[in-house]
Structure formats: C-alpha cells, structure tokens
Design a protein around this motif. Structure first.
Motif, PDB file in Angstrom:
ATOM      1  N   SER A 123      19.438   1.576 -17.065  1.00 44.36           N
ATOM      2  CA  SER A 123      18.307   0.913 -17.711  1.00 44.36           C
ATOM      3  C   SER A 123      18.257  -0.562 -17.341  1.00 44.36           C
ATOM      4  O   SER A 123      19.282  -1.187 -17.060  1.00 44.36           O
ATOM      5  N   VAL A 124      17.062  -1.114 -17.349  1.00 44.05           N
ATOM      6  CA  VAL A 124      16.838  -2.534 -17.066  1.00 44.05           C
ATOM      7  C   VAL A 124      16.390  -3.201 -18.353  1.00 44.05           C
ATOM      8  O   VAL A 124      15.462  -2.725 -19.019  1.00 44.05           O
ATOM      9  N   MET A 125      17.045  -4.300 -18.696  1.00 43.66           N
ATOM     10  CA  MET A 125      16.717  -5.010 -19.922  1.00 43.66           C
ATOM     11  C   MET A 125      16.221  -6.409 -19.611  1.00 43.66           C
ATOM     12  O   MET A 125      16.867  -7.149 -18.867  1.00 43.66           O
ATOM     13  N   GLU A 133      24.156 -14.599 -28.055  1.00 46.30           N
ATOM     14  CA  GLU A 133      24.532 -15.138 -29.353  1.00 46.30           C
ATOM     15  C   GLU A 133      24.514 -14.058 -30.428  1.00 46.30           C
ATOM     16  O   GLU A 133      25.171 -14.193 -31.468  1.00 46.30           O
ATOM     17  N   ILE A 134      23.754 -12.987 -30.185  1.00 48.65           N
ATOM     18  CA  ILE A 134      23.607 -11.922 -31.176  1.00 48.65           C
ATOM     19  C   ILE A 134      24.318 -10.652 -30.727  1.00 48.65           C
ATOM     20  O   ILE A 134      25.045 -10.032 -31.501  1.00 48.65           O
ATOM     21  N   ARG A 135      24.139 -10.287 -29.478  1.00 47.55           N
ATOM     22  CA  ARG A 135      24.787  -9.095 -28.936  1.00 47.55           C
ATOM     23  C   ARG A 135      25.973  -9.484 -28.064  1.00 47.55           C
ATOM     24  O   ARG A 135      25.984 -10.559 -27.454  1.00 47.55           O
ATOM     25  N   ASN A 136      26.954  -8.613 -28.018  1.00 49.72           N
ATOM     26  CA  ASN A 136      28.163  -8.862 -27.230  1.00 49.72           C
ATOM     27  C   ASN A 136      27.854  -8.687 -25.738  1.00 49.72           C
ATOM     28  O   ASN A 136      27.496  -7.589 -25.304  1.00 49.72           O
ATOM     29  N   LEU A 137      27.967  -9.761 -24.972  1.00 43.49           N
ATOM     30  CA  LEU A 137      27.690  -9.704 -23.535  1.00 43.49           C
ATOM     31  C   LEU A 137      28.703 -10.599 -22.812  1.00 43.49           C
ATOM     32  O   LEU A 137      28.384 -11.704 -22.378  1.00 43.49           O
ATOM     33  N   PRO A 138      29.950 -10.125 -22.665  1.00 42.43           N
ATOM     34  CA  PRO A 138      30.988 -10.943 -22.018  1.00 42.43           C
ATOM     35  C   PRO A 138      30.780 -10.989 -20.507  1.00 42.43           C
ATOM     36  O   PRO A 138      30.649  -9.950 -19.858  1.00 42.43           O
ATOM     37  N   MET A 139      30.770 -12.191 -19.954  1.00 37.53           N
ATOM     38  CA  MET A 139      30.581 -12.352 -18.519  1.00 37.53           C
ATOM     39  C   MET A 139      31.931 -12.263 -17.808  1.00 37.53           C
ATOM     40  O   MET A 139      32.875 -12.961 -18.157  1.00 37.53           O
ATOM     41  N   ARG A 154      12.221 -16.601 -12.918  1.00 34.00           N
ATOM     42  CA  ARG A 154      13.011 -16.405 -11.704  1.00 34.00           C
ATOM     43  C   ARG A 154      13.411 -14.943 -11.522  1.00 34.00           C
ATOM     44  O   ARG A 154      13.628 -14.207 -12.484  1.00 34.00           O
ATOM     45  N   MET A 155      13.539 -14.564 -10.244  1.00 34.09           N
ATOM     46  CA  MET A 155      13.908 -13.191  -9.878  1.00 34.09           C
ATOM     47  C   MET A 155      15.433 -13.121  -9.742  1.00 34.09           C
ATOM     48  O   MET A 155      15.978 -13.042  -8.640  1.00 34.09           O
ATOM     49  N   VAL A 156      16.110 -13.173 -10.877  1.00 37.58           N
ATOM     50  CA  VAL A 156      17.570 -13.134 -10.899  1.00 37.58           C
ATOM     51  C   VAL A 156      18.004 -11.991 -11.809  1.00 37.58           C
ATOM     52  O   VAL A 156      17.294 -11.608 -12.747  1.00 37.58           O
ATOM     53  N   VAL A 157      19.184 -11.448 -11.529  1.00 34.95           N
ATOM     54  CA  VAL A 157      19.650 -10.279 -12.267  1.00 34.95           C
ATOM     55  C   VAL A 157      21.146 -10.394 -12.545  1.00 34.95           C
ATOM     56  O   VAL A 157      21.892 -10.986 -11.760  1.00 34.95           O
ATOM     57  N   ILE A 158      21.550  -9.852 -13.695  1.00 35.47           N
ATOM     58  CA  ILE A 158      22.970  -9.733 -14.056  1.00 35.47           C
ATOM     59  C   ILE A 158      23.276  -8.243 -14.134  1.00 35.47           C
ATOM     60  O   ILE A 158      22.552  -7.478 -14.774  1.00 35.47           O
ATOM     61  N   LEU A 159      24.360  -7.831 -13.489  1.00 36.25           N
ATOM     62  CA  LEU A 159      24.707  -6.419 -13.419  1.00 36.25           C
ATOM     63  C   LEU A 159      25.729  -6.044 -14.488  1.00 36.25           C
ATOM     64  O   LEU A 159      26.664  -6.800 -14.767  1.00 36.25           O
ATOM     65  N   GLY A 160      25.549  -4.860 -15.066  1.00 36.72           N
ATOM     66  CA  GLY A 160      26.574  -4.301 -15.930  1.00 36.72           C
ATOM     67  C   GLY A 160      27.772  -3.862 -15.100  1.00 36.72           C
ATOM     68  O   GLY A 160      27.666  -3.665 -13.880  1.00 36.72           O
ATOM     69  N   GLN A 161      28.911  -3.688 -15.759  1.00 39.12           N
ATOM     70  CA  GLN A 161      30.150  -3.386 -15.043  1.00 39.12           C
ATOM     71  C   GLN A 161      30.042  -2.108 -14.209  1.00 39.12           C
ATOM     72  O   GLN A 161      30.446  -2.069 -13.055  1.00 39.12           O
ATOM     73  N   LYS A 162      29.455  -1.043 -14.773  1.00 43.71           N
ATOM     74  CA  LYS A 162      29.333   0.224 -14.043  1.00 43.71           C
ATOM     75  C   LYS A 162      28.306   0.105 -12.925  1.00 43.71           C
ATOM     76  O   LYS A 162      28.523   0.615 -11.809  1.00 43.71           O
ATOM     77  N   ASN A 163      27.205  -0.552 -13.188  1.00 45.60           N
ATOM     78  CA  ASN A 163      26.181  -0.700 -12.159  1.00 45.60           C
ATOM     79  C   ASN A 163      26.669  -1.549 -10.993  1.00 45.60           C
ATOM     80  O   ASN A 163      26.277  -1.332  -9.848  1.00 45.60           O
ATOM     81  N   ASN A 198      34.027   7.200 -22.795  1.00 50.70           N
ATOM     82  CA  ASN A 198      33.193   7.606 -21.666  1.00 50.70           C
ATOM     83  C   ASN A 198      31.734   7.230 -21.825  1.00 50.70           C
ATOM     84  O   ASN A 198      30.900   7.627 -21.009  1.00 50.70           O
ATOM     85  N   ASN A 199      31.398   6.494 -22.867  1.00 51.86           N
ATOM     86  CA  ASN A 199      30.013   6.077 -23.072  1.00 51.86           C
ATOM     87  C   ASN A 199      29.724   4.863 -22.194  1.00 51.86           C
ATOM     88  O   ASN A 199      30.061   3.734 -22.539  1.00 51.86           O
ATOM     89  N   ASP A 200      29.096   5.109 -21.046  1.00 54.70           N
ATOM     90  CA  ASP A 200      28.849   4.041 -20.077  1.00 54.70           C
ATOM     91  C   ASP A 200      27.427   3.495 -20.130  1.00 54.70           C
ATOM     92  O   ASP A 200      27.021   2.759 -19.230  1.00 54.70           O
ATOM     93  N   SER A 201      26.649   3.887 -21.137  1.00 55.32           N
ATOM     94  CA  SER A 201      25.256   3.441 -21.169  1.00 55.32           C
ATOM     95  C   SER A 201      25.149   1.921 -21.238  1.00 55.32           C
ATOM     96  O   SER A 201      24.278   1.314 -20.603  1.00 55.32           O
ATOM     97  N   GLU A 202      26.065   1.280 -22.011  1.00 53.56           N
ATOM     98  CA  GLU A 202      26.045  -0.182 -22.114  1.00 53.56           C
ATOM     99  C   GLU A 202      26.444  -0.832 -20.792  1.00 53.56           C
ATOM    100  O   GLU A 202      25.977  -1.919 -20.456  1.00 53.56           O
TER     101      GLU A 202
END
Length: 418
Positions: A123-125, A133-139, A154-163, A198-202
């Motif tokens: 999914s793309v968010m 500040e509200i949701r857990n998003l460790p870089m 800007r056309m910039v993106v941050i990838l999740g660990q699995k992606n 095994n829940n990799d959706s996040e």
C-alpha cells in the motif's frame, strides 16, 4: 543460644528421619508455588506483549474513518456514506479543546510500485509532516519528510522495511528511484521494522507527502470531496481524557457532515487507549483468579502439613513423654514442632519460587527478542510476596496446632503410649 541450636538440630534430624514423607510434603507445596508463579508470569507476559503490540501503533492513538449516517437512529437502511477530509482534520486541530495532535493520511493499495530490479504491490500512504508524532514510524536509514517536501509537492518516497527488500534486493536504495503508477519518485528514507510476527502489512508500505498524494493519487469514488482522506488519527491531551476528546471530535465531524453527534452508528473508530485498558482489566481479572486458586492450593498444602505433623506427634508421643520426664519444657517441645512445620512450608516455598524463577529465566533466554504476540513469562514481585506471605501464614498454622498438642501431653500419660 545452645538450646535454640539443639532445637534446630532436632528439627533437621526429625525431617531427615522421614525422608520420603518430608519430600512428598515439600514437593506438593513447591509444585503449587511454582505453578502459581508460572501461571501469573505467563499472564503478565501476555499482558506485556499486548501492550507492546499496541505501542507499535503509536502512543494514545484514536483512529477514525469515514462512516455511514443512518436515516433514523439505530436503523441500517437508507444510510448515507460520508468521507473524512483534510478540512475536517484542520477543524479538529483548531476546535477540539481536548485533542493535542491530529493527522490525516490517504492509504491506497491499488498502486503498483516498480524499481529497476523488481516490483511490489504494497500500500501507498500519503502522510502529513506530523504523522510520526502520532504513529510509530522509526527511521532506519535516511530522513523523514520536511516542510518543503509537502509545500512543494516533491516526488520523494520512504520505503517500508519489507518493501525495501522487495524493490532493492541486496542493493542500496537511498537516492535510487522507483515509479508508482508510472510517476517517478526518489527514495529518501527506509523505515525500520514495525510490529512482530508474520504480519508484514505495516512493513510493506510506501510513504509519500500527503500533498503529492492528493495531487497524483487522490481518493477515488463518486461524489466525494477533492480533499478526502482515508483516516484521521488523533491523540487526547492525556490518556484519561480519551472519551472527552472523542466527544469533541464527534461534535465537530457531525456538524461538518450534517448529522447529530449522538448517532453513534455514524462513527467508525478504534480507541487504542480503551482497548489497552480492556486488555489490562482482563489480565488483572485473570491474575486475581489465578492468585485465588494459588492461595487455596497453598492452604490445602498447609492442611496436609498439619495432618502430617499430627501424625508425627502421635508417632513420637513416647519420645515427647521421655523428653519431658528428663526436664524438657513445654516451651521447648512447642518450639521444636512449630519450627518443624514452619521449616517444611518455608523451605518448600523457597524451592518453588527458585524453580519458577529459573524456568522463566530459561524460557526468556530461549525466546530472546521474540517476534511473537507475547513476551516471555517473568517473575512478578507481588505474586512472589503473596506466595511467601501465604506460606508463612500456613506454616504458622501448620506448626502451631500440632506443636500445642505435643506440648500439652503429660509425661506420665505419654510414656504409657505404645
């Protein structure tokens, strides 16, 4: 001092003289104590795991999604759907007195992501600047978005660990480019692993600025506002004000979408604060129940010790009479049998506590930094204190009553017993 030493020596000799009986008695109590501590420790492990799982989502988060408005309260016919908007989020920030922070995002799972090495379908968010500040998003690598990223679309993106692993298998991703439905984005960061199991959706998500998301990939559907968002998530001023904060938000959303805030069926939300409290109450009730069962079990063990000590008094009646005839006082006889009962219960309890602690330590070492939904069992101090306190009380009762029976024997009558 010498007399006390003699009494203790006699206690140990008496216990040693009946090894099997003493072992079985102590084993029963030690087993009960260890079982009690293990059950409570397992419950606390599950409680801790649930708390840690909710903490992975964020701190004091209340999540809200678009809903449907019933034509009549408590009826599910003729319902009118509505979507939350970015303007709703701004209204919550400015008008909800008991909300300290709020953020909106768009979440779409129908956008294809492609790199020069592979493709992915996570999914793309589209998120705002205050999302972490509200949701857990460790870089883990790179950086999060800044104000210019959102202001300039800007056309910039941050990838999740699995992606990150799927799109750049074994290769560096920072500074590289991917396409999202044909639009070219540069990777500026990678998120660390979120959640467990095994829940990799996040972890199979991509994050882009909300302004860019609204420009290129807005919410789809008929008759929805241009600034529609998938969800608004907010935090109350304090965790204790979660219901008050929800009432503020309900009033604002209801006014903006034309229905009464008392129509609860119109709101789709999840209060993680309330969920955590419910989980806590369930496990507290389990602890109380298990603690009660444990106390009853230990009390039954004390009854067994009383029975054994009474048998011991009967078996040693002649010995007691002889000792009293040779000058032993009722107090010394009382002390000997009292200490014997107390020793059996106390030593059994310590062995049970040490066995439970050792087993839980071993389980914790085996599980390590587990990725399951629960933590290793751990020795809960209050349960150990409760077990020791109960054992002390049981030991006093188990030692005092048979000891008083022994001390009350008359020397002449005791010597006549066979």
């Amino acid at each position: 001092m010498r007399a006390l030493y003699d009494i203790f020596a006699q206690v140990f000799r008496s216990i040693a003289a009946n090894k099997l009986r003493s072992f079985l008695t102590m084993f029963g109590i030690a087993w009960g104590v260890a079982s009690l501590l293990l059950l409570i420790g397992l419950g606390e492990g599950f409680r801790s795991g649930q708390r840690r799982g909710l903490a992975q989502l964020g701190t004091d988060v209340i999540m809200m999604w678009g809903g449907t408005i019933p034509a009549m309260p408590n009826q599910h016919t003729g319902m009118r759907p509505y979507k939350l908007t970015l303007a709703d989020t701004d209204a919550i920030r400015t008008q909800a007195q008991h909300v300290r922070n709020a953020t909106a995002f768009i979440n779409r799972s129908d956008l294809k992501q492609v790199s020069e090495f592979s493709s992915s379908g996570g999914s793309v968010m589209g998120v705002e600047l205050n999302y972490p500040e509200i949701r857990n998003l460790p870089m883990a690598q790179g950086r999060y978005f800044n104000a210019d990223d959102l202001a300039q679309h800007r056309m910039v993106v941050i990838l999740g660990q699995k992606n990150n692993k799927l799109l750049f298998p074994g290769r560096p991703s920072l500074g590289a480019f991917i396409t999202i439905n044909g639009a070219r984005f540069q990777v500026i960061g990678v998120v660390d692993k979120i959640g467990r199991g095994n829940n990799d959706s996040e972890n199979q998500r991509l994050y882009i600025p909300l302004s860019t998301m609204m420009q290129l990939f807005p919410m789809t559907g008929e008759n929805i506002p241009a600034d529609s968002v998938s969800s608004i998530q907010y935090q109350p001023l304090t965790a204790d004000l979660n219901e008050t904060a929800k009432a503020d938000v309900h009033r604002i959303i209801a006014e903006r979408h034309g229905f009464e805030p008392s129509v609860k069926d119109a709101f789709e939300e999840w209060d993680t604060i309330k969920s955590e409290r419910t989980v806590g109450l369930i496990f507290t009730a389990m602890d109380v129940f298990l603690g009660g069962v444990g106390i009853v079990t230990l009390a039954l063990g004390a009854v067994g010790i009383i029975n054994i000590m009474l048998v011991t008094v009967t078996e040693r009646t002649k010995e007691i009479g002889l000792r009293k005839a040779l000058g032993a006082t009722s107090r010394s006889i009382l002390m000997q049998f009292f200490l014997e009962g107390l020793m059996l219960t106390g030593l059994s309890g310590v062995i049970g506590i040490l066995a439970a602690a050792g087993l839980m330590f071993g389980l914790g070492a085996m599980m390590g930094n587990n990725q399951m939904g629960f933590d290793p069992p751990r020795l809960v101090p209050w349960s150990a204190v409760m077990a020791l306190g109960t054992l002390t009380l049981c030991g006093v009762v188990a030692g005092l009553y048979p000891a008083s029976k022994a001390a009350a024997l008359e020397p002449v009558e005791a010597l006549r017993k066979e």
